[in-house]
Design a protein around this motif. Structure first.
Motif, PDB file in Angstrom:
ATOM      1  N   VAL A 188       0.827  -1.174  -0.025  1.00  0.00           N
ATOM      2  CA  VAL A 188       0.112   0.115   0.098  1.00  0.00           C
ATOM      3  C   VAL A 188       1.005   1.346  -0.097  1.00  0.00           C
TER       4      VAL A 188
ATOM      5  N   GLY B 166      -7.272  16.580   2.075  1.00  0.00           N
ATOM      6  CA  GLY B 166      -7.427  15.424   0.974  1.00  0.00           C
ATOM      7  C   GLY B 166      -8.378  14.456   1.408  1.00  0.00           C
ATOM      8  N   GLU B 167      -8.514  13.551   0.309  1.00  0.00           N
ATOM      9  CA  GLU B 167      -9.610  12.708   0.371  1.00  0.00           C
ATOM     10  C   GLU B 167      -9.130  11.687   1.757  1.00  0.00           C
ATOM     11  N   SER B 168     -10.384  11.169   2.104  1.00  0.00           N
ATOM     12  CA  SER B 168     -10.100   9.995   3.250  1.00  0.00           C
ATOM     13  C   SER B 168      -9.198   8.818   2.708  1.00  0.00           C
ATOM     14  N   GLY B 169      -8.393   8.416   3.317  1.00  0.00           N
ATOM     15  CA  GLY B 169      -7.457   7.479   2.947  1.00  0.00           C
ATOM     16  C   GLY B 169      -6.152   7.778   2.118  1.00  0.00           C
TER      17      GLY B 169
ATOM     18  N   HIS C  51     -10.699  17.918   7.620  1.00  0.00           N
ATOM     19  CA  HIS C  51     -11.590  17.888   6.377  1.00  0.00           C
ATOM     20  C   HIS C  51     -12.476  19.084   6.407  1.00  0.00           C
TER      21      HIS C  51
ATOM     22  N   VAL D 199     -12.662   4.806  -6.575  1.00  0.00           N
ATOM     23  CA  VAL D 199     -11.571   5.549  -6.027  1.00  0.00           C
ATOM     24  C   VAL D 199     -10.463   4.482  -6.132  1.00  0.00           C
ATOM     25  N   PRO D 200      -9.255   5.296  -7.007  1.00  0.00           N
ATOM     26  CA  PRO D 200      -8.237   4.209  -7.175  1.00  0.00           C
ATOM     27  C   PRO D 200      -7.468   3.683  -5.965  1.00  0.00           C
ATOM     28  N   SER D 201      -6.775   2.619  -6.201  1.00  0.00           N
ATOM     29  CA  SER D 201      -6.318   2.048  -4.990  1.00  0.00           C
ATOM     30  C   SER D 201      -4.925   2.459  -4.875  1.00  0.00           C
ATOM     31  N   PRO D 202      -4.364   2.729  -3.671  1.00  0.00           N
ATOM     32  CA  PRO D 202      -3.145   3.091  -3.351  1.00  0.00           C
ATOM     33  C   PRO D 202      -2.149   1.997  -3.643  1.00  0.00           C
TER      34      PRO D 202
ATOM     35  N   SER E  82      -7.577   3.544   7.547  1.00  0.00           N
ATOM     36  CA  SER E  82      -7.565   4.930   7.947  1.00  0.00           C
ATOM     37  C   SER E  82      -8.898   5.232   8.811  1.00  0.00           C
TER      38      SER E  82
ATOM     39  N   ASP F  22     -13.800  13.036   4.300  1.00  0.00           N
ATOM     40  CA  ASP F  22     -13.486  14.605   3.582  1.00  0.00           C
ATOM     41  C   ASP F  22     -14.927  14.868   2.507  1.00  0.00           C
TER      42      ASP F  22
END
Ligand SMILES: Nc1ncnc2c1ncn2[C@@H]1O[C@H](COP(=O)(O)OP(=O)(O)OP(=O)(O)O)[C@@H](O)[C@H]1O
Ligand SMILES: Nc1ncnc2c1ncn2[C@@H]1O[C@H](COP(=O)(O)OP(=O)(O)OP(=O)(O)O)[C@@H](O)[C@H]1O
Ligand code: SF4
Ligand code: SF4
Ligand SMILES: [Mg+2]
Ligand SMILES: [Mg+2]
Lengths: 458, 506
Positions: free
Chosen positions: A36, A56-59, A256, A319-322, B326, B356
């Motif tokens: 990850v 930034g976006e969650s995660g 956020h 949502v793309p994957s990290p 998270s 967010d």
């Protein structure tokens, strides 16, 4: 203590090429099957005495980045510098990127020896040598419920860090505790209570008092007010501002709540999928956001007025994957201003190709032999047609289909295709090598990574 | 739908009795979203937990009140579970009646658990740290929504020619977005798994005939076997709900003779079927074989929900432990768990605090969708007044254990009545509101009252800028103010300075 510490330098905390990859375990043996990429190459600095907000976006890796800066977890690669002159930070960053570009390999946390950074890099210190620095960088986390030890009285929670770090006697320490408590707006009789006897807002004040106890210079505020109601939130924000003014503290604020950002921060950094995509002084970011992700983020802020439900830019798609982030610009799969050169790659086109060139599905492909396989190799998409070798005429048909699809809505990935060629008994669609947009300073202090803005000459 | 009346919940602490909810009253209609706001520590979570009957006993107990949900009083039959005794030295002590408590909890889980879901405020403390998160959601689904899963499995039928036409279109439609939609439609109609169908569609080198053949085979393989078992399991759940609900109506004192008869019938049928069920399940091999389709269906549903709440790579997250996620992902896992159950009533306690704004917008869409799709009612607790403005129909404002104002959302924002609501609205930090950055933000002066010894009279009086003599001694009641509004403040009662502005009663 670092050798550089006799002077106060302009940049209090600086990150260079910072990465943190977590292993993903899988299978019966729970072996590492992937990584990850939570933080994936971040340069960031916080000036002494300022508040930098990270949104930034969650995660997307904000908490991980904060923990890296405080050395609560070790980085996979990259450096964290503490109390460093601005010019030295800039040259360290340039050098890092030159080296990273030269060999492309993942580097150890230690940079090249003898680069003059040893006096500043806390990532190079041994645990023992780092210990005296720890007290100077303190975290405040979102959850005051779990971050305070429920079995300790408030006075012990606050006295502990003082006694560990300073050579104070107990009575002296208790005096300091009483003073701290007053500073965060609590009463002395609160000292003899347990954390669970307080409401959320009061608990957050205790958490802040505990972070302030060892007299730090840098506070990491990870969503310090999201559990609190608006009135208490305003009180805590006022408190933080007040302390900053009186003691010259430096804050990294993760939140956020963009209204809070606007009120508190001097500068804002916007993060997307492990990367910083835009950075600007607060006023400028809210006034003229540049990156399409920042624009979407600002448009989605809910308005506290039931009569005005504002038009939002919703982010389409998954949502793309990290684990396997998109190539090129990481935002290209969801960007509403996306262009052909934003980093499209074969995987963006594979599913469409399986329809487009299959004579059994697409009537326009009827002159092609039966499609047997669509495979991806680097930046090429290979089409195999059963046993037959494709001819030049068939290559023409494929090229026409590509052109046709590129002209349709949602055909951006096909616009990116550079060449349709015959190769090794198959037809190959070639994409340009996916390059990431460069980090460009568009206005003083306002930088962005996006192809919409002029790129530096290679 | 849900009506909370005079709810009093108290905690016995070494320093005294904390009355965290002190006479809370509100209703939620079918398909309505009620927002609950109020200062930190005013008792919002305690109210929610009381509805779910999840107050930790000791130190807490529900002292009095009624919670009517779909014609039964959820608190009926719980009166003797925890009683307060004066111990030596006059200190009150909570005595728990374990067997009564256990019986009531079981009844709650069986009836309420199947219709009400809750999203908890602190995801970390409500997720089990040693189990993968996907597994946890699947467990809840199987335990509480076995009927729903069985219904879905039983609804699967042999594939028809009409379905196959749809499939053909999903393979050949020239527009990619339309293909995607047709695929979803086809999977809904045929109850086949999306990933497998998509794989057949995108597999190159197949003629149409071959594709159709594969779909037929897939449908054959996933045809429901052991339908008798699914029917049995389903019937057990139906009978049990029926029995428990009727029994509860009797406890609530609203039962007719019909209820009594039906209760006995359901109970008898349940008992006889349960014997068979237990017998079958006691054989490990059978247990495994028979439960597998249910488990697989639950897993499918969980993955679908994880995707809905915008978790990237649901398959990976399914097998991860809570600490590997998270803050926002943990919260979304909780939301997925609640939404997966298709609840008739959903209680959401601060569900989007660590998300967010773009993800939050997505979650709010899901909540609205839940209401539109199955007409659920929602109790939405939050500090974020902007979210209230976007989502809710009505708002209740709570202060120190009491509801002080209740109004339709538009009216509340346009014209707050209670001085506390006024202060709350003033202290919103908003992007549109220009506050010079060196000026402090407006707050409500003073501190949250200590619920151990709440202020006399109106609990807001030490902080209220309009307070007058009467406020210190007498307690205002929550009285209607017209247009479906209610407020508890002397300013609006007979003789109050604002009474003239509004005509009470209406
Ligand atoms: N287990 C407990 N033991 C003792 N007191 C409790 C317990 N749980 C809650 N309380 C008390 O009940 C009161 C109300 O708490 P509650 O959690 O409902 O507040 P809230 O309105 O949800 O606040 P927040 O917005 O901070 O979540 C608090 O004053 C708290 O001290
Ligand atoms: N200990 C860990 N092990 C494995 N993966 C982790 C771990 N901690 C974080 N991650 C992963 O790293 C990514 C970034 O997590 P992080 O907590 O930094 O996000 P965040 O930006 O703080 O999000 P949020 O706003 O939701 O709190 C996530 O995909 C998460 O699953
Ligand atoms: S480079 Fe800019 S325009 Fe292109 S996809 Fe990324 S954000 Fe969008
Ligand atoms: S009753 Fe009195 S103290 Fe209470 S809110 Fe109204 S005016 Fe203020
Ligand atoms: Mg976080
Ligand atoms: Mg709460």
């Amino acid at each position: 203590m670092l050798p550089s510490d006799r002077q106060a330098h302009e940049i209090l905390v600086g990150a260079v090429g910072l990465k943190k990859h977590f292993p993903v375990k899988g299978g019966v043996l729970r072996r590492t099957i992937a990584q990850v990429r939570a933080v994936d190459g971040v340069d960031l600095f916080v000036r002494r005495g300022e508040t930098l907000a990270l949104v930034g976006e969650s995660g997307c890796g904000k908490t991980t980045l904060g923990r890296l800066l405080l050395r609560l977890i070790p980085p996979t690669s990259g450096e964290v510098l503490f109390n460093v002159p601005a010019n030295l930070y800039a040259s360290a960053r340039d050098r890092w990127h030159r080296i990273a570009q030269d060999d492309g390999a993942m580097r150890s946390p230690k940079g090249p020896q003898g680069d003059g950074l040893d006096p500043y890099a806390i990532t190079r210190l041994r645990t023992r040598a780092f210990k005296p620095l720890r007290r100077r960088m303190q975290p405040v986390f979102q959850d005051p419920f779990t971050s305070l030890d429920p079995r300790m009285l408030v006075k012990d929670i606050l006295a502990e860090p003082i006694l560990i770090n300073n050579q104070m006697t107990r009575p002296e320490a208790m005096e300091r505790v009483a003073q701290l408590l007053q500073e965060v707006g609590l009463r002395p009789d609160h000292l003899y209570r347990f954390p669970h006897e307080f409401s959320g807002g009061q608990r957050q004040r205790i958490a802040i008092a505990r972070a302030l106890a060892p007299e730090p210079e840098f506070l990491l505020l990870d969503e310090p007010t999201s559990a609190l109601d608006v009135s208490v939130q305003a009180q805590i924000l006022n408190l933080l501002k007040d302390i900053q003014r009186r003691q010259g503290l430096t804050y990294l604020l993760i939140t956020h709540n963009l209204s809070v950002v606007r009120h508190m921060a001097d500068r804002v950094a916007v993060m997307y999928l492990g990367r910083i995509v835009e950075e600007a002084p607060t006023r400028e970011l809210f006034g003229s956001p540049l990156h399409p992700y920042t624009k979407a983020l600002l448009s989605a802020v809910p308005v506290p007025d039931p009569k005005r439900r504002r038009e939002k830019i919703l982010l389409p798609g998954d949502v793309p994957s990290p684990v396997d982030p998109p190539t090129g610009c990481r935002f290209h799969t969801r960007c509403n201003a996306v262009m052909p050169h934003c980093g499209w790659s074969p995987r963006d086109a594979a599913s469409a190709a399986a329809y487009l060139f299959d004579s059994s599905r697409n009537p326009h492909a009827s002159t092609l032999p039966a499609l047997s396989e669509v495979s991806m190799e680097g930046n090429r998409l290979r089409l195999l047609f059963g046993g037959s070798r494709p001819t030049e005429a068939q290559r023409q048909v494929v090229a026409d289909l590509v052109r046709g699809r590129a002209a349709e809505a949602g055909g951006m990935a096909f616009q990116a295709i550079r060449e349709v060629a015959l190769a090794e008994g198959s037809i190959v669609l070639e994409f340009p090598p996916p390059l990431e947009p460069a980090w460009v300073e568009v206005a003083p202090g306002h930088s962005v990574a996006c192809y919409l803005y002029p790129q530096p000459q290679a | 739908m849900l009506s909370v009346q005079g709810l009093q919940t108290e905690f016995l602490t070494p320093r005294g009795v904390i009355r965290a909810a002190d006479g809370v009253d509100f209703d939620i209609q079918e398909g309505e979203v009620l927002g609950l706001v109020g200062e930190s520590g005013c008792g919002k979570s305690v109210t929610a937990l009381s509805i779910m009957y999840l107050i930790p006993t000791p130190p807490g107990r529900i002292a009095s009140g009624a919670i009517w949900f779909r014609g039964i009083n959820l608190l009926a039959g719980s009166e003797n579970e925890a009683t307060v005794h004066r111990g030596l030295g006059g200190k009150p002590k909570l005595v728990r009646n374990d067997s009564a408590l256990r019986r009531h909890r079981a009844r709650m889980a069986k009836v309420r658990g199947r219709e009400v879901s809750m999203i908890f405020q602190e995801p970390m403390s409500s997720l089990n740290p040693v189990l993968p998160v996907g597994y946890q959601i699947a467990e809840v689904l199987i335990y509480q929504r076995r009927k729903m899963i069985c219904d879905r499995l039983l609804a699967r039928k042999a594939i028809t020619d009409e379905d196959l036409e749809l499939f053909k279109e999903a393979v050949t439609h020239p527009d990619a977005a339309q293909r995607e939609r047709l695929l979803t439609d086809f999977c809904l109609q045929s109850a086949l798994p999306v990933e497998k169908v998509a794989a057949i569609i995108d597999r190159s080198g197949l003629q149409m005939e071959e594709r159709l053949a594969r779909i037929r085979r897939l449908s054959e393989r996933s045809r429901t076997r052991y339908a008798w078992f699914l029917r049995l399991a389903r019937e057990l759940d139906v009978l049990e709900s029926e029995w428990m609900t009727r029994e509860w109506r009797v406890l609530s004192g609203v039962a007719s003779s019909e209820d009594d008869r039906r209760r006995l019938a359901a109970q008898a049928q349940f008992r006889s079927r349960q014997v068979l069920f237990k017998l079958v399940m006691s054989i490990p091999v059978l247990h495994r074989i028979l439960m597998r389709p249910i488990e697989e269906e639950a897993r499918r549903r969980v993955l679908e929900q994880l995707k809905n709440v915008r978790i990237s790579e649901p398959h990976k997250v399914y097998n991860e432990y809570p600490h590997e996620l998270s803050g926002g992902m943990q919260q979304r896992v909780m939301i997925a768990m609640a939404l997966a159950c298709d609840p008739a009533l959903m209680i959401a306690d601060e569900p989007t605090t660590s998300l967010d704004v773009t993800t939050q917008a997505q979650i709010l869409t899901l909540v609205r969708d839940l209401r539109e799709r199955i007409h659920s009612s929602i109790l939405y607790i939050t500090h974020d007044l902007a979210v209230i403005a976007e989502l809710c129909d009505r708002v209740a404002v709570m202060y120190a254990g009491k509801i002080v104002e209740e109004a339709p959302v538009g009216d509340l924002f346009a014209h707050p009545l209670h001085p506390y609501t006024e202060g709350l609205l003033e202290s919103i930090v908003s992007l549109d509101k220009e506050v010079p950055s060196d000026a402090p933000l407006p707050t409500i002066a003073g501190t949250v009252p200590d619920l151990l010894s709440p202020p006399s009279g109106c609990r807001f009086h030490p902080r209220c800028k309009y307070a007058f003599a009467r406020c210190k001694t007498e307690e205002p009641r929550l009285l209607p103010q017209g247009d479906g509004r209610r407020v508890a403040c002397f300013l609006y009662e007979e003789g109050g300075s604002r009474a003239a502005e509004r005509s009470p009663g209406a």
